[in-house]
Design a protein around this motif. Structure first.
Motif, mmCIF file in Angstrom:
data_model
loop_
_atom_site.group_PDB
_atom_site.id
_atom_site.type_symbol
_atom_site.label_atom_id
_atom_site.label_comp_id
_atom_site.label_asym_id
_atom_site.label_seq_id
_atom_site.Cartn_x
_atom_site.Cartn_y
_atom_site.Cartn_z
ATOM 1 N N VAL A 160 0.781 -1.435 0.096
ATOM 2 C CA VAL A 160 -0.183 -0.062 -0.240
ATOM 3 C C VAL A 160 0.775 1.196 0.366
ATOM 4 C CG1 VAL A 160 -1.619 -1.111 0.848
ATOM 5 C CG2 VAL A 160 -0.498 0.002 2.687
ATOM 6 N N GLY A 161 0.349 2.581 -0.345
ATOM 7 C CA GLY A 161 1.793 3.445 -0.532
ATOM 8 C C GLY A 161 1.759 4.233 -1.254
ATOM 9 N N PRO B 275 10.577 2.316 0.556
ATOM 10 C CA PRO B 275 9.662 0.932 1.257
ATOM 11 C C PRO B 275 9.849 0.471 3.023
ATOM 12 C CG PRO B 275 11.897 0.498 0.549
ATOM 13 C CD PRO B 275 12.263 1.791 0.134
ATOM 14 N N ILE B 276 8.776 0.153 3.978
ATOM 15 C CA ILE B 276 9.634 0.051 4.850
ATOM 16 C C ILE B 276 7.779 -1.079 5.377
ATOM 17 C CG2 ILE B 276 6.930 0.985 5.534
ATOM 18 C CD1 ILE B 276 8.317 1.933 7.838
ATOM 19 N N ALA C 277 -6.546 -4.083 8.000
ATOM 20 C CA ALA C 277 -6.338 -3.028 7.709
ATOM 21 C C ALA C 277 -5.880 -1.658 8.049
ATOM 22 C CB ALA C 277 -8.352 -2.473 7.130
ATOM 23 N N ARG C 278 -6.417 -2.149 9.488
ATOM 24 C CA ARG C 278 -5.331 -0.964 10.547
ATOM 25 C C ARG C 278 -3.816 -1.092 10.957
ATOM 26 N NH1 ARG C 278 -4.111 -0.844 16.199
ATOM 27 N NH2 ARG C 278 -4.417 0.969 17.252
ATOM 28 N N ASP C 279 -2.706 -2.280 10.014
ATOM 29 C CA ASP C 279 -2.002 -2.119 10.602
ATOM 30 C C ASP C 279 -1.501 -1.444 8.675
ATOM 31 O OD1 ASP C 279 -2.140 -3.883 12.018
ATOM 32 O OD2 ASP C 279 -1.806 -5.766 11.252
ATOM 33 N N ARG C 280 -2.423 -1.327 7.864
ATOM 34 C CA ARG C 280 -1.709 -0.477 7.125
ATOM 35 C C ARG C 280 -1.781 1.519 7.077
ATOM 36 N NH1 ARG C 280 -6.677 -2.734 3.263
ATOM 37 N NH2 ARG C 280 -6.176 -5.108 3.283
ATOM 38 N N ARG C 281 -2.378 1.715 8.088
ATOM 39 C CA ARG C 281 -3.265 3.172 8.705
ATOM 40 C C ARG C 281 -1.874 3.548 9.404
ATOM 41 N NH1 ARG C 281 -8.165 3.553 11.238
ATOM 42 N NH2 ARG C 281 -8.273 6.013 10.623
ATOM 43 N N PHE C 282 -0.377 2.401 10.192
ATOM 44 C CA PHE C 282 0.713 3.049 10.887
ATOM 45 C C PHE C 282 1.342 4.033 10.251
ATOM 46 C CE2 PHE C 282 -0.246 -1.169 13.227
ATOM 47 C CZ PHE C 282 -1.225 -0.405 14.263
ATOM 48 N N PHE C 283 1.821 3.930 8.738
ATOM 49 C CA PHE C 283 2.732 4.749 8.568
ATOM 50 C C PHE C 283 2.441 5.823 7.521
ATOM 51 C CE2 PHE C 283 4.098 -0.111 9.560
ATOM 52 C CZ PHE C 283 4.314 0.503 9.727
ATOM 53 N N ASP C 284 3.178 6.627 6.692
ATOM 54 C CA ASP C 284 2.224 8.169 5.984
ATOM 55 C C ASP C 284 2.248 7.101 4.487
ATOM 56 O OD1 ASP C 284 2.066 9.991 4.117
ATOM 57 O OD2 ASP C 284 3.194 11.754 5.144
ATOM 58 N N PRO C 285 1.005 7.371 3.905
ATOM 59 C CA PRO C 285 1.215 6.165 2.669
ATOM 60 C C PRO C 285 1.802 7.205 1.010
ATOM 61 C CG PRO C 285 -0.886 7.310 3.508
ATOM 62 C CD PRO C 285 -0.334 7.471 4.600
ATOM 63 N N THR C 286 1.869 8.041 1.738
ATOM 64 C CA THR C 286 2.259 9.308 -0.033
ATOM 65 C C THR C 286 3.654 9.046 0.660
ATOM 66 O OG1 THR C 286 2.369 11.388 1.739
ATOM 67 C CG2 THR C 286 0.251 10.966 1.093
ATOM 68 N N TYR D 244 5.750 6.742 2.237
ATOM 69 C CA TYR D 244 6.246 5.243 2.524
ATOM 70 C C TYR D 244 5.355 3.719 0.822
ATOM 71 C CZ TYR D 244 8.272 6.427 6.719
ATOM 72 O OH TYR D 244 9.378 6.744 7.566
ATOM 73 N N ARG D 245 6.490 3.448 0.896
ATOM 74 C CA ARG D 245 5.755 2.103 0.024
ATOM 75 C C ARG D 245 6.161 1.515 1.514
ATOM 76 N NH1 ARG D 245 9.168 -2.364 -3.444
ATOM 77 N NH2 ARG D 245 8.350 -3.454 -3.740
ATOM 78 N N ILE D 246 4.603 0.990 1.634
ATOM 79 C CA ILE D 246 4.386 -0.647 3.137
ATOM 80 C C ILE D 246 4.204 -1.595 2.804
ATOM 81 C CG2 ILE D 246 3.150 -0.688 5.008
ATOM 82 C CD1 ILE D 246 2.067 2.740 4.287
ATOM 83 N N ILE D 247 4.536 -2.785 3.205
ATOM 84 C CA ILE D 247 5.078 -3.528 2.171
ATOM 85 C C ILE D 247 4.307 -4.787 3.953
ATOM 86 C CG2 ILE D 247 6.106 -5.873 1.903
ATOM 87 C CD1 ILE D 247 8.185 -3.557 1.188
ATOM 88 N N LEU D 248 3.048 -5.194 3.725
ATOM 89 C CA LEU D 248 3.459 -6.439 4.735
ATOM 90 C C LEU D 248 3.151 -7.557 5.127
ATOM 91 C CD1 LEU D 248 0.513 -3.505 4.193
ATOM 92 C CD2 LEU D 248 0.626 -4.147 6.730
ATOM 93 N N LEU D 249 3.309 -8.335 5.443
ATOM 94 C CA LEU D 249 3.436 -10.093 5.317
ATOM 95 C C LEU D 249 2.791 -10.823 6.657
ATOM 96 C CD1 LEU D 249 7.905 -10.119 4.929
ATOM 97 C CD2 LEU D 249 5.889 -10.076 3.273
ATOM 98 N N ASP D 250 2.469 -11.346 6.278
ATOM 99 C CA ASP D 250 1.587 -12.956 7.285
ATOM 100 C C ASP D 250 2.701 -13.375 7.096
ATOM 101 O OD1 ASP D 250 -0.301 -11.407 7.321
ATOM 102 O OD2 ASP D 250 -1.849 -12.635 6.375
ATOM 103 N N ARG D 251 3.510 -13.902 8.101
ATOM 104 C CA ARG D 251 4.345 -14.835 8.267
ATOM 105 C C ARG D 251 3.883 -16.267 7.955
ATOM 106 N NH1 ARG D 251 5.045 -13.259 14.856
ATOM 107 N NH2 ARG D 251 4.940 -15.631 15.049
ATOM 108 N N ARG D 252 4.884 -17.057 7.635
ATOM 109 C CA ARG D 252 4.942 -18.253 7.383
ATOM 110 C C ARG D 252 3.285 -19.101 8.519
ATOM 111 N NH1 ARG D 252 9.827 -21.810 5.204
ATOM 112 N NH2 ARG D 252 10.463 -19.562 5.440
ATOM 113 N N GLY D 253 2.967 -19.657 7.715
ATOM 114 C CA GLY D 253 2.202 -20.839 8.419
ATOM 115 C C GLY D 253 0.814 -19.978 9.110
ATOM 116 N N LEU D 254 1.223 -18.268 9.343
ATOM 117 C CA LEU D 254 0.203 -17.795 9.730
ATOM 118 C C LEU D 254 -0.933 -16.950 8.578
ATOM 119 C CD1 LEU D 254 2.335 -16.586 12.764
ATOM 120 C CD2 LEU D 254 1.074 -19.138 12.909
#
Length: 97
Positions: free
Chosen positions: A35-36, A42-43, A56-65, A67-77
């Motif tokens: 997102v962003g 990149p963050i 969706a809340r996790d996407r909102r911690f960083f300034d999207p203008t 940062y290129r915000i990369i969110l990962l779900d951990r392996r197996g989760l």
């Protein structure tokens, strides 16, 4: 509003511009979303706790203008595949993915 109040506010809701899976082992695929600003700094955000995923809340911690915000779900989760598979995961793998 004081500066200390501002640091606890979330940025506006935002939808991913890219989602997918990364093959990280013979059987594991890690889910990611971006997102962003695609050209921003990149963050990487990795959720905490077992059994959960980024949301969706996790996407909102960083300034999207900025940062290129990369969110990962951990392996197996979360949305990573296969969910709950831990037979091939060692402590070193858990710490790194």
């Amino acid at each position: 509003m004081s500066q200390s109040d501002n640091k606890h506010q979330l940025y506006p809701e935002i939808e991913p511009y890219h989602t997918g899976y990364m093959q990280v082992s013979d059987i594991h695929q890690v889910f990611f979303e971006q997102v962003g600003n695609p050209n921003g700094s990149p963050i990487l955000f990795v959720h905490g706790g077992g059994g959960i995923s980024c949301n969706a809340r996790d996407r909102r911690f960083f300034d999207p203008t900025h940062y290129r915000i990369i969110l990962l779900d951990r392996r197996g989760l979360g949305r990573s595949k296969p969910f709950g598979e831990i037979q091939t995961i060692s402590l070193n793998v858990i710490l790194l993915t």
